[in-house]
Write an enzyme that holds these catalytic residues in place. Structure first.
Site, mmCIF file in Angstrom:
data_model
loop_
_atom_site.group_PDB
_atom_site.id
_atom_site.type_symbol
_atom_site.label_atom_id
_atom_site.label_comp_id
_atom_site.label_asym_id
_atom_site.label_seq_id
_atom_site.Cartn_x
_atom_site.Cartn_y
_atom_site.Cartn_z
ATOM 1 N N GLY A 34 0.811 -1.205 0.000
ATOM 2 C CA GLY A 34 0.000 0.000 0.000
ATOM 3 C C GLY A 34 0.842 1.252 0.000
ATOM 4 O O GLY A 34 2.015 1.238 -0.372
ATOM 5 N N ASP A 131 -11.175 8.320 5.381
ATOM 6 C CA ASP A 131 -10.422 7.541 4.391
ATOM 7 C C ASP A 131 -11.057 6.170 4.170
ATOM 8 O O ASP A 131 -10.363 5.172 3.998
ATOM 9 C CB ASP A 131 -8.952 7.400 4.797
ATOM 10 C CG ASP A 131 -8.072 6.981 3.621
ATOM 11 O OD1 ASP A 131 -8.366 7.405 2.486
ATOM 12 O OD2 ASP A 131 -7.103 6.237 3.829
#
Length: 203
Positions: A34, A131
């Site tokens: 990520g 998020d």
């Protein structure tokens, strides 16, 4: 006691804007990379270890605090161990909602309700979820939704509107004439435009 510390010795190498994994323990299987960490499945277990890149290791402690606060809630993985550069959590088998759109897997309204319930539960504990996007929502084979990548659930952080915007798009997705399958390139392009012009986290 740190049962999993040996697995946190991961070597990273930067290539342009991307970080690559160059060496890791043989008991690990790379599961994904990520923006701030690499995630590995610990073989022969139902666990993953998330090892943070240099410069992002402070997030390990932040996520550990959040996972401990959410302990017992069914929509979040359990935390097993945390160290200076890593956390160990449940491995959740399934597909992200991002993958579901790419593969044409129907996203049921019940899944959206599960996310809403998880966010309400987190807020009741004093967290401020933000998020929340398609890549950190996992759909299991039995139809349950799990939320992962929780660093932005920190107390005191301003809540963004990303999930509410996604729900508005979902209302369009449910219309009969709308496509139910999208290319990864197209989805990435939409996400880029959204981050750049609508919900830039740096603002």
């Amino acid at each position: 006691m740190n049962h999993y510390k040996q697995y946190a010795s991961v070597t990273f190498e930067r290539h342009g804007q991307d970080m690559r994994v160059t060496a890791y323990h043989p008991d690990l299987e790379l599961h994904g990379i990520g923006r701030s960490a690499a995630v590995f499945r610990i073989k022969s277990t139902r666990l993953v270890i998330k090892v943070f890149f240099p410069g992002y290791t402070h997030i390990a402690a932040e996520e550990a605090v959040i996972y401990r606060k959410l302990e017992g809630l069914p929509q979040f993985p359990g935390l097993y161990e945390a160290g200076p550069t890593y956390i160990v959590i449940d491995y959740i088998e399934g597909k992200t909602l991002f993958e579901c759109l790419i593969e044409g897997i129907w996203i049921d309204p019940a899944y959206i309700r599960q996310v809403d319930e998880a966010l309400i539960a987190a807020r009741r504990l004093g967290l401020t979820p933000s998020d929340v996007h398609l890549r950190n929502l996992i759909l299991t084979p039995d139809g349950r939704i799990y939320l992962i990548d929780l660093a932005r659930f920190r107390q005191g952080q301003q809540v963004d509107h990303q999930w509410e915007d996604l729900k508005r798009m979902y209302r369009l997705y449910r219309l009969r004439f709308m496509p139910k399958r999208y290319s990864e390139r197209w989805l990435n392009g939409v996400a880029y435009l959204y981050r750049t012009f609508v919900n830039d986290p740096r603002r």
